[in-house]
Design a protein around this motif. Structure first.
Motif, PDB file in Angstrom:
ATOM      1  N   ARG A  62       0.804  -1.223   0.000  1.00  0.00           N
ATOM      2  CA  ARG A  62       0.000   0.000   0.000  1.00  0.00           C
ATOM      3  C   ARG A  62       0.841   1.278   0.000  1.00  0.00           C
ATOM      4  NH1 ARG A  62      -3.655  -3.322  -0.713  1.00  0.00           N
ATOM      5  NH2 ARG A  62      -5.588  -3.507   0.441  1.00  0.00           N
ATOM      6  N   LEU A  63       2.077   1.189   0.459  1.00  0.00           N
ATOM      7  CA  LEU A  63       2.927   2.370   0.553  1.00  0.00           C
ATOM      8  C   LEU A  63       3.842   2.463  -0.662  1.00  0.00           C
ATOM      9  CD1 LEU A  63       4.069   2.178   4.284  1.00  0.00           C
ATOM     10  CD2 LEU A  63       2.211   3.533   3.331  1.00  0.00           C
ATOM     11  N   GLY A  64       4.193   3.673  -1.017  1.00  0.00           N
ATOM     12  CA  GLY A  64       5.185   3.874  -2.070  1.00  0.00           C
ATOM     13  C   GLY A  64       6.553   3.448  -1.584  1.00  0.00           C
ATOM     14  N   PRO A  65       7.492   3.199  -2.485  1.00  0.00           N
ATOM     15  CA  PRO A  65       8.809   2.701  -2.076  1.00  0.00           C
ATOM     16  C   PRO A  65       9.562   3.640  -1.132  1.00  0.00           C
ATOM     17  CG  PRO A  65       8.664   2.935  -4.478  1.00  0.00           C
ATOM     18  CD  PRO A  65       7.342   3.311  -3.910  1.00  0.00           C
ATOM     19  N   ASP A  66       9.484   4.943  -1.361  1.00  0.00           N
ATOM     20  CA  ASP A  66      10.203   5.871  -0.470  1.00  0.00           C
ATOM     21  C   ASP A  66       9.570   5.929   0.914  1.00  0.00           C
ATOM     22  OD1 ASP A  66      12.180   6.544  -2.265  1.00  0.00           O
ATOM     23  OD2 ASP A  66      11.061   8.244  -3.090  1.00  0.00           O
ATOM     24  N   THR A  67       8.240   5.969   0.971  1.00  0.00           N
ATOM     25  CA  THR A  67       7.542   5.979   2.264  1.00  0.00           C
ATOM     26  C   THR A  67       7.825   4.689   3.019  1.00  0.00           C
ATOM     27  OG1 THR A  67       5.798   7.332   1.288  1.00  0.00           O
ATOM     28  CG2 THR A  67       5.295   6.233   3.373  1.00  0.00           C
ATOM     29  N   LEU A  68       7.774   3.569   2.304  1.00  0.00           N
ATOM     30  CA  LEU A  68       8.055   2.277   2.924  1.00  0.00           C
ATOM     31  C   LEU A  68       9.484   2.227   3.452  1.00  0.00           C
ATOM     32  CD1 LEU A  68       7.172  -0.600   3.599  1.00  0.00           C
ATOM     33  CD2 LEU A  68       7.978  -1.267   1.326  1.00  0.00           C
ATOM     34  N   ARG A  69      10.433   2.710   2.666  1.00  0.00           N
ATOM     35  CA  ARG A  69      11.840   2.701   3.088  1.00  0.00           C
ATOM     36  C   ARG A  69      12.009   3.488   4.382  1.00  0.00           C
ATOM     37  NH1 ARG A  69      15.925   6.269   1.945  1.00  0.00           N
ATOM     38  NH2 ARG A  69      14.673   7.323   0.380  1.00  0.00           N
ATOM     39  N   TRP A  70      11.397   4.675   4.465  1.00  0.00           N
ATOM     40  CA  TRP A  70      11.492   5.483   5.678  1.00  0.00           C
ATOM     41  C   TRP A  70      10.775   4.821   6.853  1.00  0.00           C
ATOM     42  CZ3 TRP A  70      14.553   9.348   6.964  1.00  0.00           C
ATOM     43  CH2 TRP A  70      15.260   9.976   5.947  1.00  0.00           C
ATOM     44  N   PHE A 175      19.535  -4.373  14.781  1.00  0.00           N
ATOM     45  CA  PHE A 175      18.357  -3.610  14.374  1.00  0.00           C
ATOM     46  C   PHE A 175      18.769  -2.241  13.827  1.00  0.00           C
ATOM     47  CE2 PHE A 175      15.694  -6.493  16.998  1.00  0.00           C
ATOM     48  CZ  PHE A 175      14.664  -6.700  16.102  1.00  0.00           C
ATOM     49  N   ALA A 176      19.721  -1.587  14.472  1.00  0.00           N
ATOM     50  CA  ALA A 176      20.176  -0.267  14.014  1.00  0.00           C
ATOM     51  C   ALA A 176      20.814  -0.367  12.633  1.00  0.00           C
ATOM     52  CB  ALA A 176      21.148   0.333  15.023  1.00  0.00           C
ATOM     53  N   LEU A 177      21.610  -1.400  12.410  1.00  0.00           N
ATOM     54  CA  LEU A 177      22.227  -1.593  11.093  1.00  0.00           C
ATOM     55  C   LEU A 177      21.171  -1.831  10.014  1.00  0.00           C
ATOM     56  CD1 LEU A 177      25.362  -3.752  12.022  1.00  0.00           C
ATOM     57  CD2 LEU A 177      25.315  -1.350  11.271  1.00  0.00           C
ATOM     58  N   LEU A 178      20.154  -2.620  10.346  1.00  0.00           N
ATOM     59  CA  LEU A 178      19.066  -2.833   9.383  1.00  0.00           C
ATOM     60  C   LEU A 178      18.333  -1.529   9.092  1.00  0.00           C
ATOM     61  CD1 LEU A 178      17.591  -6.227  10.615  1.00  0.00           C
ATOM     62  CD2 LEU A 178      18.639  -5.798   8.402  1.00  0.00           C
ATOM     63  N   GLY A 179      18.102  -0.729  10.121  1.00  0.00           N
ATOM     64  CA  GLY A 179      17.450   0.562   9.924  1.00  0.00           C
ATOM     65  C   GLY A 179      18.274   1.493   9.060  1.00  0.00           C
ATOM     66  N   LEU A 180      19.568   1.576   9.345  1.00  0.00           N
ATOM     67  CA  LEU A 180      20.443   2.433   8.547  1.00  0.00           C
ATOM     68  C   LEU A 180      20.559   1.932   7.117  1.00  0.00           C
ATOM     69  CD1 LEU A 180      23.253   3.199  11.156  1.00  0.00           C
ATOM     70  CD2 LEU A 180      21.480   4.755  10.300  1.00  0.00           C
ATOM     71  N   ALA A 181      20.623   0.617   6.940  1.00  0.00           N
ATOM     72  CA  ALA A 181      20.688   0.060   5.591  1.00  0.00           C
ATOM     73  C   ALA A 181      19.417   0.391   4.804  1.00  0.00           C
ATOM     74  CB  ALA A 181      20.902  -1.455   5.649  1.00  0.00           C
ATOM     75  N   SER A 182      18.277   0.344   5.470  1.00  0.00           N
ATOM     76  CA  SER A 182      17.020   0.688   4.797  1.00  0.00           C
ATOM     77  C   SER A 182      16.997   2.164   4.414  1.00  0.00           C
ATOM     78  CB  SER A 182      15.817   0.372   5.689  1.00  0.00           C
ATOM     79  OG  SER A 182      15.696  -1.010   5.883  1.00  0.00           O
ATOM     80  N   GLY A 185      20.433   2.821   2.108  1.00  0.00           N
ATOM     81  CA  GLY A 185      20.708   1.863   1.028  1.00  0.00           C
ATOM     82  C   GLY A 185      20.727   2.464  -0.365  1.00  0.00           C
ATOM     83  N   PRO A 186      19.683   3.197  -0.759  1.00  0.00           N
ATOM     84  CA  PRO A 186      19.682   3.762  -2.109  1.00  0.00           C
ATOM     85  C   PRO A 186      20.851   4.736  -2.339  1.00  0.00           C
ATOM     86  CG  PRO A 186      17.469   3.814  -1.192  1.00  0.00           C
ATOM     87  CD  PRO A 186      18.395   3.390  -0.086  1.00  0.00           C
ATOM     88  N   ALA A 187      21.203   5.514  -1.345  1.00  0.00           N
ATOM     89  CA  ALA A 187      22.312   6.461  -1.489  1.00  0.00           C
ATOM     90  C   ALA A 187      23.661   5.743  -1.600  1.00  0.00           C
ATOM     91  CB  ALA A 187      22.330   7.431  -0.312  1.00  0.00           C
ATOM     92  N   LEU A 188      23.750   4.570  -0.991  1.00  0.00           N
ATOM     93  CA  LEU A 188      24.996   3.807  -1.012  1.00  0.00           C
ATOM     94  C   LEU A 188      25.037   2.768  -2.133  1.00  0.00           C
ATOM     95  CD1 LEU A 188      25.448   3.254   2.843  1.00  0.00           C
ATOM     96  CD2 LEU A 188      26.547   4.977   1.389  1.00  0.00           C
ATOM     97  N   GLY A 189      23.944   2.667  -2.871  1.00  0.00           N
ATOM     98  CA  GLY A 189      23.926   1.752  -4.015  1.00  0.00           C
ATOM     99  C   GLY A 189      23.470   0.338  -3.711  1.00  0.00           C
TER     100      GLY A 189
END
Length: 190
Positions: A62-70, A175-182, A185-189
């Motif tokens: 239901r969410l767009g990719p950017d909203t979901l990522r955040w 959990f923090a690493l998963l959050g930061l990766a989410s 992630g797009p900025a780091l490729g």
């Protein structure tokens, strides 16, 4: 495979010192019947995490990719902070008479203890993040079993030997690493 392995690791670490692990200690000490307790934990976790994973999958669709990522990224960062707060078993967690037997009592206790718990919310986030329900639910269920089965067999003697603050800190870092990766992630490729 990545969704399965990450889900397993996140929940196995996140469950250390959690109220459901403490509930496993209480039930094991009270009933001294490991097999029905383990089967109850397994059944409750499959149903609870299956529902949580489905909800996470639905939210992701239901969410767009950017909203979901955040949402996922901030959710994992919040989980990192939340996991540092120690849980304790409810005072009456194992006090109910086993009207439904050991299996039924365990199943009902675990199902409701998992409602709104860190591992249930993590399952929702992982399902939303990976868009692959079966490996996520299988991984989170295996993670619960990795953490809770030893608690059943070793009872409260095992709890005193674990460095729970260190395990919670390790889970918080994951959990923090998963959050930061989410979030990054797009900025780091990736």
């Amino acid at each position: 495979m990545q969704a399965f392995l990450i889900s397993t690791g996140v929940v196995a670490l996140g469950e250390m010192g959690d109220k459901t692990q403490l509930l496993a200690f209480v039930l094991a000490a009270r009933f001294k019947r490991p097999l029905p307790i383990i089967l109850g934990i397994l059944a409750a976790t499959l149903v609870n995490h299956g529902l949580a994973g489905e909800l996470g999958h639905l939210i992701a669709s239901r969410l767009g990719p950017d909203t979901l990522r955040w949402a996922v990224g901030l959710g994992f960062l919040a989980m990192a902070a939340w996991i540092l707060v120690p849980d304790r078993a409810d005072d009456d967690a194992g006090a109910a008479e086993p009207r439904w037997g050991v299996l039924g009592t365990t199943l009902v206790s675990f199902f409701f203890a998992e409602m709104g718990d860190k591992t249930q919310i993590a399952t929702m986030g992982l399902a939303a993040r990976f868009h692959d329900l079966v490996p996520v639910v299988a991984g989170t269920t295996l993670g619960m079993m990795i953490a809770d089965v030893p608690a059943v067999f070793l009872g409260d003697k095992f709890a005193g030997r674990l460095a729970l603050p260190w395990l919670r800190a390790g889970a918080a870092v994951l959990f923090a690493l998963l959050g930061l990766a989410s979030l990054l992630g797009p900025a780091l490729g990736f």
